[in-house]
Write an enzyme that holds these catalytic residues in place. Structure first.
Site, PDB file in Angstrom:
ATOM      1  N   ILE A 189       0.835  -1.204   0.000  1.00 11.22           N
ATOM      2  CA  ILE A 189       0.000   0.000   0.000  1.00 11.22           C
ATOM      3  C   ILE A 189       0.871   1.256   0.000  1.00 11.22           C
ATOM      4  CG2 ILE A 189      -2.020  -1.055   1.083  1.00 11.22           C
ATOM      5  CD1 ILE A 189      -1.051   0.048   3.754  1.00 11.22           C
ATOM      6  N   HIS A 190       2.186   1.057  -0.126  1.00  9.12           N
ATOM      7  CA  HIS A 190       3.129   2.179  -0.140  1.00  9.12           C
ATOM      8  C   HIS A 190       3.838   2.225  -1.485  1.00  9.12           C
ATOM      9  CE1 HIS A 190       3.584   1.369   4.483  1.00  9.12           C
ATOM     10  NE2 HIS A 190       2.425   1.946   4.192  1.00  9.12           N
ATOM     11  N   LEU A 191       3.540   3.226  -2.295  1.00  3.93           N
ATOM     12  CA  LEU A 191       4.180   3.399  -3.596  1.00  3.93           C
ATOM     13  C   LEU A 191       4.772   4.804  -3.668  1.00  3.93           C
ATOM     14  CD1 LEU A 191       1.383   1.603  -3.989  1.00  3.93           C
ATOM     15  CD2 LEU A 191       2.109   1.623  -6.356  1.00  3.93           C
TER      16      LEU A 191
END
Length: 483
Positions: free
Chosen positions: A419-421
């Protein structure tokens, strides 16, 4: 076609766009913000998680980054972006990473050594970032005990909550201090601010080295209205995937644009004799940081749907857990990767093609994290541990870990998510065209304010850093505009 004029146009309403709007409005600028998703309150779907997934997440939180294995990633698609639906964790990047960013930065390395902490202070105060200790949380206690048994370092995880009265993994009582509760709520009180939801940017029109207008499409019930928005200044805050993709669609492309990173993450399901009641508790308020900067353990969001997906990975070996949900705890292993992915645009396709191929060292770190965390869980008394690996038989004692198959034989079966880009417009990708402060050399009236401008993977939840850097980018641009 409807035409609109504004001084500043911001595309995207997530943490980057919201933080940038605060800086612009404080400088008495006129701001129009457009957002592809709808405008929901934080508790719009309190009783219907399925509707939340379908309406507030892009692609129902199941977007694929193709590779071996593919990585499922999630992005928010609503006013406020992911802050409306995430866990609200607010963390600062470790000093070790900030020091490396300072050395890699070509223009303003000093920002990461000092001034970023002033932005962190402002954001933490605005979002009421704090540690909640108002009742015992077994899901969290288990993680703390694992760390204690092994003398591992842990970090507390402040969350953006205020007056939260529920104890759900993700706050759904309205206490979550998301963008719609903070920055955007304040912005809406300013007559110089206007927000258009359900409005998707289709293309940026350029003339020489200047952005002139944006062609957008507004969804009204079952119809779509074309809008042409003219502006003096453009702020791209469409997110790590869509900011570079919109630039590509608009004819602005160059080497390195769209190279990005994420935090590959794998879940670990553990059954204990004790009742954990993880679905009725807040997320664990600590993370194990003993193996940082490359490996990190923490508590995972849990729900019947998520448990169901975990069980389906190896139903024959896990079906017995369906009647023991209260005894299950869900954790994650997250790594700071060495690898980079790619966002591409292909002719006649209106969606980005996203790919990500992990390096050998990344798989090694994921495997090390799985083994170390599982050892700790067994020491704590876990009866069985199941990593998110397709058709995995599970581990039922610490001895089983010694029989673990070599990672090179099973890595295709890893069920990875993120969920971290970030970093798809990082200066590291192209120092000539992607400048510090979110500036693009070829377009003088455009700046970027979202996670795409982070130097590289921070190794922790990036929301606070995205907001800090976006404030910095907006301030830098205003200094240029104001002379």
């Amino acid at each position: 076609m409807k035409k609109i004029e504004t001084e500043f146009l911001i595309i995207g309403s997530g943490p980057g766009g919201a933080a940038a709007s605060e800086r612009l409005l404080n400088s008495k600028k006129e701001v129009l913000m457009i957002e592809e998703g709808s405008d929901f309150s934080c508790n719009s779907f309190k009783l219907n998680p399925t509707d939340e997934m379908l309406n507030m997440w892009k692609d129902a939180a199941l977007s694929p980054a193709f590779g071996i294995p593919s990585i499922t990633y999630a992005e928010g698609k609503c006013v406020g972006g992911g802050t409306e639906i995430n866990s609200g964790i607010i963390q600062r990047v470790p000093e070790e990473v900030l020091n490396s960013w300072s050395k890699l930065s070509k223009i303003d390395g000093e920002y990461y050594l000092k001034a970023i902490h002033e932005d962190y202070d402002f954001i933490e105060k605005k979002l009421n970032a704090s540690i909640l200790q108002d009742r015992r949380n077994m899901h969290s206690e288990m993680l703390k005990k694992v760390a204690g048994l092994n003398s591992w370092k842990i970090d507390s995880l402040p969350r953006a909550l205020k007056g939260c009265t529920c104890y759900e993994p993700l706050c759904n009582c309205g206490g979550r201090q998301s963008m719609t509760k903070t920055f955007l709520e304040d912005a809406k009180k300013d007559n110089a601010f206007k927000l258009e939801s359900n409005t998707k940017a289709i293309k940026i029109n350029f003339k020489k080295n200047k952005a002139l207008s944006v062609l957008a499409e507004k969804k009204i019930n079952n119809t779509k209205e074309k809008i042409e928005i003219h502006f003096k200044h453009l702020c791209l805050s469409a997110g790590t995937i869509n900011t570079p993709f919109l630039m590509m669609k608009s004819g602005l492309n160059f080497k390195g644009l769209g190279n990005f990173q994420l935090h590959p993450t794998i879940r670990v399901l553990a059954r204990f004799k004790e009742n954990i009641e993880a679905m009725k508790e807040r997320l664990p308020d600590v993370a194990i940081t003993e193996f940082m900067p490359h490996i990190r353990f923490g508590g995972s969001v849990v729900s019947p749907a998520i448990f169901g997906m975990n069980l389906s990975e190896s139903w024959e070996k896990r079906s017995h857990l369906a009647n023991k949900l209260n005894n299950l705890a869900s954790y994650y292993v997250m790594i700071k990767p060495l690898s980079w992915g790619k966002i591409s645009k292909f002719a006649f396709i209106n969606s980005p093609f996203v790919s990500y191929r992990l390096k050998k060292e990344d798989f090694s770190n994921l495997n090390k994290g799985l083994i170390e965390l599982s050892k700790g869980l067994f020491e704590l008394g876990a009866l069985e541990v199941h990593p998110s690996i397709k058709n995995h038989e599970g581990w039922f004692s610490r001895k089983d870990l010694d029989k673990n198959e070599p990672v090179n034989k099973i890595r295709k079966k890893f069920n990875l998510m993120s969920i971290h880009l970030f970093s798809s417009c990082s200066p590291l990708n192209n120092f000539e065209n992607l400048l510090d402060f979110g500036r693009v050399k070829k377009v003088k009236n455009l700046f970027i304010a979202d996670g795409s401008t982070l130097i590289n993977a921070p190794g922790v939840n990036p929301q606070a850093t995205i907001m800090a850097v976006s404030r910095r980018n907006a301030e830098s641009y205003l200094e240029k505009v104001n002379g």
